[in-house]
Design a protein around this motif. Structure first.
Motif, PDB file in Angstrom:
ATOM      1  N   PHE A  99     -10.573  21.458  62.186  1.00  0.00           N
ATOM      2  CA  PHE A  99     -10.820  22.059  61.086  1.00  0.00           C
ATOM      3  C   PHE A  99      -9.972  23.582  61.603  1.00  0.00           C
ATOM      4  O   PHE A  99      -9.128  23.506  62.653  1.00  0.00           O
ATOM      5  CB  PHE A  99     -12.311  22.706  61.883  1.00  0.00           C
ATOM      6  CG  PHE A  99     -13.374  22.146  61.750  1.00  0.00           C
ATOM      7  CD1 PHE A  99     -14.490  22.296  60.063  1.00  0.00           C
ATOM      8  CD2 PHE A  99     -13.210  20.806  62.221  1.00  0.00           C
ATOM      9  CE1 PHE A  99     -14.592  21.021  59.528  1.00  0.00           C
ATOM     10  CE2 PHE A  99     -14.747  20.092  62.104  1.00  0.00           C
ATOM     11  CZ  PHE A  99     -15.736  20.031  60.151  1.00  0.00           C
ATOM     12  N   ASN A 100      -8.915  23.372  60.502  1.00  0.00           N
ATOM     13  CA  ASN A 100      -7.796  24.494  60.448  1.00  0.00           C
ATOM     14  C   ASN A 100      -9.015  25.518  59.228  1.00  0.00           C
ATOM     15  O   ASN A 100      -8.490  26.256  58.451  1.00  0.00           O
ATOM     16  CB  ASN A 100      -5.973  23.826  59.800  1.00  0.00           C
ATOM     17  CG  ASN A 100      -5.491  25.034  59.915  1.00  0.00           C
ATOM     18  OD1 ASN A 100      -5.482  26.296  59.383  1.00  0.00           O
ATOM     19  ND2 ASN A 100      -4.244  25.232  61.172  1.00  0.00           N
ATOM     20  N   ARG A 101      -8.520  27.086  60.379  1.00  0.00           N
ATOM     21  CA  ARG A 101      -8.975  28.020  60.328  1.00  0.00           C
ATOM     22  C   ARG A 101      -8.207  28.205  58.862  1.00  0.00           C
ATOM     23  O   ARG A 101      -8.981  29.388  57.933  1.00  0.00           O
ATOM     24  CB  ARG A 101      -8.718  28.839  61.216  1.00  0.00           C
ATOM     25  CG  ARG A 101      -9.733  30.312  61.020  1.00  0.00           C
ATOM     26  CD  ARG A 101     -11.891  30.366  60.767  1.00  0.00           C
ATOM     27  NE  ARG A 101     -12.168  30.895  60.847  1.00  0.00           N
ATOM     28  CZ  ARG A 101     -13.682  30.838  60.294  1.00  0.00           C
ATOM     29  NH1 ARG A 101     -14.111  29.478  60.532  1.00  0.00           N
ATOM     30  NH2 ARG A 101     -14.393  31.862  60.342  1.00  0.00           N
ATOM     31  N   SER A 102      -7.050  28.818  59.538  1.00  0.00           N
ATOM     32  CA  SER A 102      -6.068  29.538  58.914  1.00  0.00           C
ATOM     33  C   SER A 102      -5.908  29.035  56.957  1.00  0.00           C
ATOM     34  O   SER A 102      -6.208  29.349  56.028  1.00  0.00           O
ATOM     35  CB  SER A 102      -4.582  29.809  58.988  1.00  0.00           C
ATOM     36  OG  SER A 102      -3.896  28.710  59.596  1.00  0.00           O
ATOM     37  N   GLU A 103      -5.978  27.122  56.919  1.00  0.00           N
ATOM     38  CA  GLU A 103      -5.686  26.763  55.761  1.00  0.00           C
ATOM     39  C   GLU A 103      -6.764  26.794  54.924  1.00  0.00           C
ATOM     40  O   GLU A 103      -7.075  26.106  54.400  1.00  0.00           O
ATOM     41  CB  GLU A 103      -5.243  25.347  56.403  1.00  0.00           C
ATOM     42  CG  GLU A 103      -3.544  25.752  56.848  1.00  0.00           C
ATOM     43  CD  GLU A 103      -3.058  24.343  57.159  1.00  0.00           C
ATOM     44  OE1 GLU A 103      -3.621  23.319  56.817  1.00  0.00           O
ATOM     45  OE2 GLU A 103      -1.703  24.420  57.536  1.00  0.00           O
ATOM     46  N   SER A 104      -7.755  26.340  55.970  1.00  0.00           N
ATOM     47  CA  SER A 104      -9.576  26.390  55.355  1.00  0.00           C
ATOM     48  C   SER A 104      -9.736  24.709  55.474  1.00  0.00           C
ATOM     49  O   SER A 104     -10.142  24.175  54.061  1.00  0.00           O
ATOM     50  CB  SER A 104     -10.299  27.116  54.425  1.00  0.00           C
ATOM     51  OG  SER A 104     -10.289  28.388  54.672  1.00  0.00           O
ATOM     52  N   SER A 105      -9.127  24.247  56.274  1.00  0.00           N
ATOM     53  CA  SER A 105      -8.672  22.345  54.987  1.00  0.00           C
ATOM     54  C   SER A 105      -9.011  22.246  56.744  1.00  0.00           C
ATOM     55  O   SER A 105      -9.847  22.427  58.095  1.00  0.00           O
ATOM     56  CB  SER A 105      -7.346  22.150  55.322  1.00  0.00           C
ATOM     57  OG  SER A 105      -6.614  22.258  56.871  1.00  0.00           O
ATOM     58  N   ILE A 106      -9.922  20.560  56.159  1.00  0.00           N
ATOM     59  CA  ILE A 106     -10.374  19.061  56.923  1.00  0.00           C
ATOM     60  C   ILE A 106      -9.594  18.001  56.965  1.00  0.00           C
ATOM     61  O   ILE A 106      -8.742  18.242  56.363  1.00  0.00           O
ATOM     62  CB  ILE A 106     -11.826  19.076  56.764  1.00  0.00           C
ATOM     63  CG1 ILE A 106     -12.698  20.431  56.613  1.00  0.00           C
ATOM     64  CG2 ILE A 106     -13.077  18.631  58.085  1.00  0.00           C
ATOM     65  CD1 ILE A 106     -13.660  20.663  56.286  1.00  0.00           C
ATOM     66  N   LYS A 107      -9.135  17.840  58.252  1.00  0.00           N
ATOM     67  CA  LYS A 107      -9.063  16.216  58.365  1.00  0.00           C
ATOM     68  C   LYS A 107     -10.090  15.496  58.809  1.00  0.00           C
ATOM     69  O   LYS A 107     -10.497  16.319  59.897  1.00  0.00           O
ATOM     70  CB  LYS A 107      -7.188  16.288  58.775  1.00  0.00           C
ATOM     71  CG  LYS A 107      -6.695  16.975  58.593  1.00  0.00           C
ATOM     72  CD  LYS A 107      -5.512  16.731  58.812  1.00  0.00           C
ATOM     73  CE  LYS A 107      -3.812  17.602  57.684  1.00  0.00           C
ATOM     74  NZ  LYS A 107      -3.787  17.455  57.240  1.00  0.00           N
ATOM     75  N   ILE A 108     -10.405  14.143  58.780  1.00  0.00           N
ATOM     76  CA  ILE A 108     -11.147  13.582  58.962  1.00  0.00           C
ATOM     77  C   ILE A 108     -10.237  11.608  59.296  1.00  0.00           C
ATOM     78  O   ILE A 108      -9.961  11.251  57.997  1.00  0.00           O
ATOM     79  CB  ILE A 108     -12.053  13.207  58.198  1.00  0.00           C
ATOM     80  CG1 ILE A 108     -13.364  14.639  57.695  1.00  0.00           C
ATOM     81  CG2 ILE A 108     -12.887  12.533  58.804  1.00  0.00           C
ATOM     82  CD1 ILE A 108     -14.325  14.739  56.359  1.00  0.00           C
ATOM     83  N   LEU A 109     -10.726  11.394  60.678  1.00  0.00           N
ATOM     84  CA  LEU A 109     -10.542  10.408  60.915  1.00  0.00           C
ATOM     85  C   LEU A 109     -11.626   9.182  61.217  1.00  0.00           C
ATOM     86  O   LEU A 109     -12.215   9.892  61.670  1.00  0.00           O
ATOM     87  CB  LEU A 109      -9.183  10.494  62.127  1.00  0.00           C
ATOM     88  CG  LEU A 109      -9.071   9.280  63.025  1.00  0.00           C
ATOM     89  CD1 LEU A 109      -8.068   8.759  62.025  1.00  0.00           C
ATOM     90  CD2 LEU A 109      -8.678   9.354  64.319  1.00  0.00           C
TER      91      LEU A 109
END
Length: 330
Positions: A99-109
């Motif tokens: 979870f990247n706070r500044s981008e409000s993005s999520i990557k799921i592996l």
């Protein structure tokens, strides 16, 4: 006479204002009571489910503990094939989210359960899903950390029962089934569930079958991993828009009895900031090859793919600078 009409009008206005004030106050109390009930139940459930790792509150790959309200974090999701409620044994599903706070993005592996990896303390490489059976949560977490060279800040482990009950409590999840297939149910009855190709609203049992099926998928564990990612995304989307607070009772019960995590109530509340990130969510998958050693099946991870995904996740966590644009492996 005019003054009398004016007094009566003022009196009616005051009565009307009092009625609206009482309605407003009542609405506030009802809403406040519902919110208080929700917060109390959620806090109680997460308190029951909370279980710290033996290592303590932070990964050895961190200089200090992270805070989801301000830091980039990672969460390892573990699905355990367990029906007794002790949450032991091998992990049937393993997904890692950053979870990247500044981008409000999520990557799921998605991590294939048969991936051949080094398990700390073991003499020979083995399937990654054996790590939890060999050494519990801490060894499973340590194995993933070594595999990807990143810190695992939090974990969330649940069994099939929790998975089914949570999805049913949310009213099901919508996914695009890639092809028609039949699969066993949670009681082991073969062919009990048939899912048809196309967009479907799945209940808990159907969603479990959707995420577990592997033998009928021409892509094997890779296809299975992508279906697990589909359900995780659908769950996040559904939970973010779900409005009937009272229907969460079943979720709370499952959390307390069939799930463990080192996320606190405050941590979970902080993750609500990612509720709108459904369109900023990216799936990652390893490349690799099927192999057999001494008659046992393994999934041999491609080294270049492993390094690429490690770098993507390290950049997403802010542990490494992005020198060039990197395309994920799908």
């Amino acid at each position: 006479m005019a003054q009398s009409r004016l007094k009566r009008r003022k009196s009616r206005i005051r009565r009307t204002l009092k009625v609206f004030t009482m309605i407003g106050l009542l609405s506030f109390l009802i809403a406040g009571g519902a919110i208080t009930y929700f917060v109390f139940q959620f806090a109680n459930a997460t308190s029951v489910a909370q279980q710290e790792l033996e290592r303590g509150e932070k990964s050895e790959r961190r200089t200090e503990a992270v805070n989801p309200t301000k830091d980039n974090i990672s969460i390892l999701f573990l699905g355990v094939d367990d029906r007794d409620g002790n949450l032991d044994g091998r992990t049937d599903a393993m997904l890692l989210a950053t979870f990247n706070r500044s981008e409000s993005s999520i990557k799921i592996l998605s991590i294939p359960r048969d991936s051949l990896v080094n398990i700390p303390g073991r003499a020979n490489p083995d399937k990654i899903n054996h790590a939890h059976a060999f050494g519990g949560l801490d060894l499973a977490v340590e194995t993933v950390e070594e595999l990807l060279d990143i810190p695992i800040d939090y974990y969330l482990k649940l069994n099939f029962k929790a998975f089914i009950e949570i999805i049913d409590a949310l009213g099901g999840v919508e996914v695009d089934v890639p092809f028609t297939f039949s699969e066993q149910d949670s009681f082991g009855q073969h062919g009990a569930i048939t899912l048809n190709e196309g967009t479907q609203l799945l209940n808990g049992e159907e969603a479990l079958a959707y995420t577990r099926m592997r033998k009928n998928d021409p892509r094997g564990d890779i296809g299975r991993g992508e279906r697990q990612q589909d359900v995780i995304q659908a769950l996040i989307k559904k939970a973010a828009t779900f409005s009937s607070i009272s229907s969460y009772d079943d979720v709370f019960n499952s959390i307390g009895n069939h799930m463990t995590t080192n996320l606190s109530f405050g941590n979970m509340v902080a993750l609500h900031n990612y509720a709108g990130s459904i369109d900023n969510m990216e799936n990652l998958n390893f490349e690799g090859t099927d192999t057999r050693q001494n008659g046992v099946y393994y999934y041999q991870l491609d080294e270049a793919s492993k390094q690429t995904i490690s770098r993507i996740m390290r950049i997403h966590l802010g542990l490494e600078e992005a020198a060039v644009s990197t395309t994920p492996t799908n």
